[in-house]
Scaffold this motif. Structure first.
Motif, PDB file in Angstrom:
ATOM      1  N   VAL A 115       1.037  -1.210  -0.014  1.00 46.60           N
ATOM      2  CA  VAL A 115      -0.194   0.094  -0.032  1.00 46.60           C
ATOM      3  C   VAL A 115       0.977   1.168   0.165  1.00 46.60           C
ATOM      4  O   VAL A 115       1.739   1.412   0.856  1.00 46.60           O
ATOM      5  N   ASP A 116       0.705   2.020  -1.098  1.00 50.52           N
ATOM      6  CA  ASP A 116       1.419   3.448  -0.980  1.00 50.52           C
ATOM      7  C   ASP A 116       0.803   4.469  -0.509  1.00 50.52           C
ATOM      8  O   ASP A 116      -0.553   4.487  -0.714  1.00 50.52           O
ATOM      9  N   LEU A 117       1.179   5.289   0.583  1.00 47.87           N
ATOM     10  CA  LEU A 117       0.467   6.229   1.158  1.00 47.87           C
ATOM     11  C   LEU A 117       1.140   7.685   0.774  1.00 47.87           C
ATOM     12  O   LEU A 117       2.454   7.784   0.989  1.00 47.87           O
ATOM     13  N   ASP A 118       0.327   8.517   0.261  1.00 47.30           N
ATOM     14  CA  ASP A 118       1.032   9.879   0.032  1.00 47.30           C
ATOM     15  C   ASP A 118       0.270  10.876   1.116  1.00 47.30           C
ATOM     16  O   ASP A 118      -0.733  11.110   1.193  1.00 47.30           O
ATOM     17  N   THR A 119       1.415  11.142   2.182  1.00 47.14           N
ATOM     18  CA  THR A 119       0.611  11.716   3.366  1.00 47.14           C
ATOM     19  C   THR A 119       0.198  13.147   3.269  1.00 47.14           C
ATOM     20  O   THR A 119      -0.832  13.612   3.939  1.00 47.14           O
ATOM     21  N   ALA A 120       0.804  13.928   2.018  1.00 48.54           N
ATOM     22  CA  ALA A 120       0.082  15.199   1.702  1.00 48.54           C
ATOM     23  C   ALA A 120      -1.118  15.018   1.161  1.00 48.54           C
ATOM     24  O   ALA A 120      -2.140  15.884   1.728  1.00 48.54           O
ATOM     25  N   ALA A 121      -1.349  14.075   0.459  1.00 52.20           N
ATOM     26  CA  ALA A 121      -2.744  13.989  -0.251  1.00 52.20           C
ATOM     27  C   ALA A 121      -3.673  13.358   0.750  1.00 52.20           C
ATOM     28  O   ALA A 121      -4.983  13.594   0.836  1.00 52.20           O
ATOM     29  N   LEU A 122      -3.425  12.442   1.570  1.00 48.71           N
ATOM     30  CA  LEU A 122      -4.221  12.186   2.908  1.00 48.71           C
ATOM     31  C   LEU A 122      -4.673  13.249   3.825  1.00 48.71           C
ATOM     32  O   LEU A 122      -5.898  13.395   4.040  1.00 48.71           O
ATOM     33  N   ARG A 123      -3.753  14.223   3.939  1.00 46.31           N
ATOM     34  CA  ARG A 123      -4.173  15.349   4.589  1.00 46.31           C
ATOM     35  C   ARG A 123      -5.113  16.146   4.181  1.00 46.31           C
ATOM     36  O   ARG A 123      -6.127  16.807   4.591  1.00 46.31           O
ATOM     37  N   ALA A 124      -4.790  16.114   2.755  1.00 45.10           N
ATOM     38  CA  ALA A 124      -5.897  17.066   2.053  1.00 45.10           C
ATOM     39  C   ALA A 124      -7.191  16.490   1.797  1.00 45.10           C
ATOM     40  O   ALA A 124      -8.248  17.421   1.744  1.00 45.10           O
ATOM     41  N   ILE A 125      -7.501  15.394   2.223  1.00 47.50           N
ATOM     42  CA  ILE A 125      -8.962  14.657   1.959  1.00 47.50           C
ATOM     43  C   ILE A 125      -9.314  14.583   3.648  1.00 47.50           C
ATOM     44  O   ILE A 125     -10.535  13.932   3.840  1.00 47.50           O
ATOM     45  N   GLY A 126      -8.839  15.162   4.442  1.00 44.46           N
ATOM     46  CA  GLY A 126      -9.213  15.173   5.682  1.00 44.46           C
ATOM     47  C   GLY A 126      -8.612  14.146   6.860  1.00 44.46           C
ATOM     48  O   GLY A 126      -9.317  14.173   8.065  1.00 44.46           O
TER      49      GLY A 126
END
Length: 855
Positions: free
Chosen positions: A634-645
């Motif tokens: 599983v790849d996690l994009d930390t900035a994108a996860l923050r962007a979706i709340g």
């Protein structure tokens, strides 16, 4: 690889057995392959081979020490080839890189479908409607539908890309490597490991271990000295060393082995080698004998799980163990048997205690009480046992048929309800129980009375219990309390903390007693001139009970906090292999929550993409046959996860079809930081094994706002089967919130405090390395005691220039200068030669503070 060589390699030490195969040593001919000949005439191919090996090791982040390089240069070409292959394979395996990692979608993450539901519908249509020798129900192509082996599902090669799928597109089970579906002309199978050709920024030094027996003895000593229950991997180390070097290892044993699970492992090895005298010297309770029995029968000496099967014992062993039981004081023996009544009733069928009722009457009597054996007056056994029971009228009652017992726990609970002072007096006879109940008693009895009782009890209690008690006292009420099951796989219990707050004066008085005891113990250790401490140790909690901890690349105590990897992309990985004829479906999943622990989304086999590319799953593999097994990512994009709340990210490993992890042939998971290729061992920041009876594991909780992760290593209770995030959404939220409250808001003892106890009591001067990179020096003042010196260290005020070399170092990274033979704890050991220092584990720092007799 030889098991001992593997254990020492985990300590960054390379043994002669790893360098030269035993067969090669036995057949060496003087003048034709012996070391003296090789020293005299170095060979150019060997020198080139050493350089090539160094290049391979650099790609794995390791470098050779000078003595190790010199030893490698002495080998002939064949021996060097053996050593090189063994080293590269073993070091790669430590990070999970030796196996072949092939995800379902081989072009992961680019080829992962955007719409998981559409793929699911296509799979269902193919499963229900596809017919052999008919046009494809999805695309109408004729002649493109073929069954795949061995599941025999009908797959259309035009609809499903065999260059991307690594398993059956319908059921996601592994298919035969030779199946035509997997061999299209444009096969782009992702490589298992991809190197970037560069040299890593941090290199780990490998040392030479010339004397494996001596190093094994040095490794065994601290493990046997620890007071807390050992990790599973530490029990394996103890068992391997004791068994490997028996009978010499019998002489390495201390007078007392404090940790009872470790003691059981040692005693089981002794009994298997025919030494029946060692249990008589070391087993001092009935529970010790029960642990030994479980270890002998291949069970858990921690008594957390059911014994897989009972085995018969030779008559001499039964008599020896009953003799150990018989010499225990009868009240303690009866109480010990009642602590584990089910297990002891089973073991009674193995030991046959009534067969020896004349030779060992107390043991027979205790089992008669436990089992409710009818004792009819006038029979030989009844007369013997009733005569032994007569002096214990306060403990035993006889109703004319059976004996009944009143236990200590029952008497204490009755006293606690009516007279807390009497309860305190009872507990004072049992120091460990007193410490475990101190926080509760502090709300019931005067602080002065409790402090006096603690002062008398503390010198007899293990450091782990002292540390736990200190943390309970300092943790204010509020938030959530979390209770971890002793077995590691049962239900984790959480509840709001509504306890009454303790007066600050009470907390201070009791804490002073406990910290004073720890400083007294530290002062009894050998003094050092200079100690070096790392301020970042405040992020690591002092280890307490670690029996259920996973074996991991970086041994983080539960509850500790570490920064997330520096890149924006974190790749989680999971690999497992199933036993023959037994399908195992593991799932790597991620649950995302907002700041209030409200569910935000998930990334798993039901949702391969979250927020576009905020989280991307490599696809669900539902079987893992040998030799390849199966891998998920599983790849996690930390900035994108923050962007979706999202704020909190909780990774989970599920055993979907309810198979315990300990039935796997192999299983491990972890995460990487911006890997180069599908799996890059150099990018691995943590790797941990999947072991034990658990079926659901939560390794850590990541906080995207602070870019930190809290290592929790928790086994979640599982019911029935078909485990996934949807079924455990609420439980995961409660667990994550409780972990943050329990570890983040409490006053737990940190490794920084443990390091300060050591330094303040043992060192003349202390150097502190601060978070910003600056350092400060603290020198003990004339007449200054350990408590005052420790208070100055906790204040962390700068005081003078740097001392260049330390005799005791407790740091996160060992990029420091130390004297030869220095004691060093480093969370990330790399730079110092392990052959010339004494490496310490976090549990060693705590274990060194074992009880010492008062002066």
């Amino acid at each position: 690889m030889d098991r001992l060589a593997e254990l020492l390699l985990r300590q960054r030490l390379v043994t002669p057995d790893l360098l030269v195969p035993a067969a090669a040593r036995e057949t060496a001919v003087p003048g034709r392959g012996d070391r003296s000949s090789r020293r005299a005439r170095p060979r150019a191919p060997v020198a080139d081979g050493v350089i090539a090996l160094e290049s391979d090791l650099l790609q794995l982040g390791h470098v050779l020490s000078a003595p190790l390089r010199a030893r490698l240069a002495e080998l002939d070409a064949a021996e060097l080839g053996h050593a090189g292959r063994a080293l590269v394979s073993a070091l790669s395996a430590l990070r999970g890189g030796l196996v072949v990692h092939t995800p379902l979608f081989r072009r992961f993450p680019e080829s992962v479908p955007a719409d998981t539901s559409e793929v699911f519908v296509r799979r269902v249509f193919s499963l229900l409607l596809q017919r052999p020798e008919q046009p494809c129900v999805l695309c109408g192509e004729i002649g493109a539908v073929h069954p795949v082996s061995p599941c025999a599902h009908l797959v259309c090669s035009a609809c499903w890309d065999g260059a991307d799928y690594s398993a059956c597109p319908i059921c996601h089970r592994r298919i035969d490597p030779g199946d035509p579906f997997l061999r299209p002309a444009d096969d782009v199978h992702a490589p298992a490991v991809t190197w970037n050709g560069g040299v890593p920024g941090t290199l780990t030094l490998l040392g030479l271990c010339d004397d494996p027996a001596a190093r094994a003895r040095d490794l065994l000593g601290p493990l046997l000295a620890r007071q807390s229950a050992p990790r599973a991997e530490d029990k394996e180390v103890v068992a391997e060393i004791v068994d490997r070097f028996w009978p010499g290892s019998a002489g390495w044993l201390p007078e007392r082995i404090p940790a009872r699970e470790t003691r059981a492992v040692v005693l089981a090895a002794a009994v298997r080698h025919g030494d029946l005298g060692l249990p008589a010297r070391h087993a001092d309770t009935a529970t010790d004998v029960l642990r030994l029995l479980h270890a002998l029968m291949g069970g858990d000496p921690g008594l957390r799980t059911r014994l897989p099967r009972r085995t018969s014992l030779p008559r001499p062993v039964r008599r020896a163990l009953l003799a150990v039981l018989d010499r225990q004081p009868l009240p303690h023996l009866i109480e010990d048997l009642h602590r584990y009544p089910v297990q002891w009733r089973q073991m009674a069928e193995v030991l046959h205690p009534h067969e020896f009722h004349r030779r060992h009457p107390d043991a027979a009597l205790a089992f008669a009480v436990l089992r409710g054996t009818p004792l009819r007056t006038g029979t030989p056994m009844a007369d013997v046992l009733l005569e032994r029971a007569a002096p214990h009228g306060d403990l035993l009652t006889f109703d004319g048929v059976r004996l009944r017992a009143r236990t200590f726990a029952g008497r204490f609970e009755a006293a606690l309800r009516t007279d807390p002072h009497e309860a305190l007096a009872l507990l004072s006879r049992r120091p460990g129980e007193l410490l475990r109940r101190t926080a509760d008693l502090a709300r019931r009895v005067p602080a002065a009375d409790l402090a006096e009782a603690l002062r008398a009890a503390a010198p007899h209690v293990s450091p782990a219990v002292l540390i736990a008690t200190l943390g309970q006292l300092r943790t204010p009420p509020g938030g959530t309390r979390m209770f971890l099951p002793r077995g590691g796989a049962a239900r984790i219990w959480t509840e709001p903390d509504v306890r009454k707050e303790l007066a600050s004066e009470t907390v201070a008085a009791l804490s002073d007693v406990l910290t004073g005891e720890m400083l007294r113990r530290a002062a009894a250790l050998p003094p050092v001139e200079t100690a070096l401490l790392d301020e970042e140790l405040t992020d690591l909690l002092a280890p307490q009970a670690e029996r259920s901890a996973s074996a991991s690349l970086v041994r983080l105590p539960r509850g500790s906090v570490r920064p997330l990897p520096g890149g924006e992309r974190v790749r989680l990985f999971l690999h497992w292999a199933q036993p023959e004829n037994h399908r195992v479906d593991l799932d790597l999943s991620v649950a995302v929550f907002d700041a209030r622990w409200t569910f935000t989304g998930l990334c798993d086999y039901t949702s391969l993409r979250l927020g576009g590319s905020a989280a991307v799953h490599s696809g669900d593999l539902t079987s893992a046959p040998e030799p390849e097994g199966a891998s998920e990512f599983v790849d996690l994009d930390t900035a994108a996860l923050r962007a979706i709340g999202g704020r909190y990210v909780v990774p989970i490993v599920f055993s979907y079809n309810d198979v315990p992890f300990d039935e796997l042939v192999r299983g491990f998971a972890g995460f990487m930081d911006d890997p180069d290729g599908l799996f890059d061992p150099l990018a691995v920041r943590q790797r941990f094994d999947l072991t034990g009876p658990a079926k659901i594991l939560v390794p850590f909780v990541a906080d995207l706002w602070s870019r930190t992760m809290r290592w929790v290593d928790l086994n979640v209770s599982a019911f029935d089967g078909f485990h996934n995030v949807y079924g455990y959404e609420e439980q995961l939220a409660r667990l994550g919130a409780a972990a943050e409250d329990a570890y983040g808001l409490g006053g737990h003892v940190t490794l920084w405090e443990v390091a300060c106890w050591h330094a303040a009591a043992r060192a003349r001067e202390v150097v502190v390395r601060h978070r910003d990179g600056s350092v400060s020096r603290h020198t003990r003042r004339p007449g200054e005691d350990a408590a005052a010196f420790a208070a100055r260290l906790w204040a962390r005020r700068a005081a003078g220039p740097v001392v260049p070399e330390a005799d005791l170092a407790m740091v996160l990274r060992d990029d420091v200068r130390v004297s030869e033979g220095a004691q060093v704890y480093a969370l990330h050991p790399a730079h110092l030669d392990p052959a010339v220092i004494r490496s310490l584990d976090a549990a060693d720092l705590v274990g060194m503070l074992a009880p010492v007799p008062p002066a």
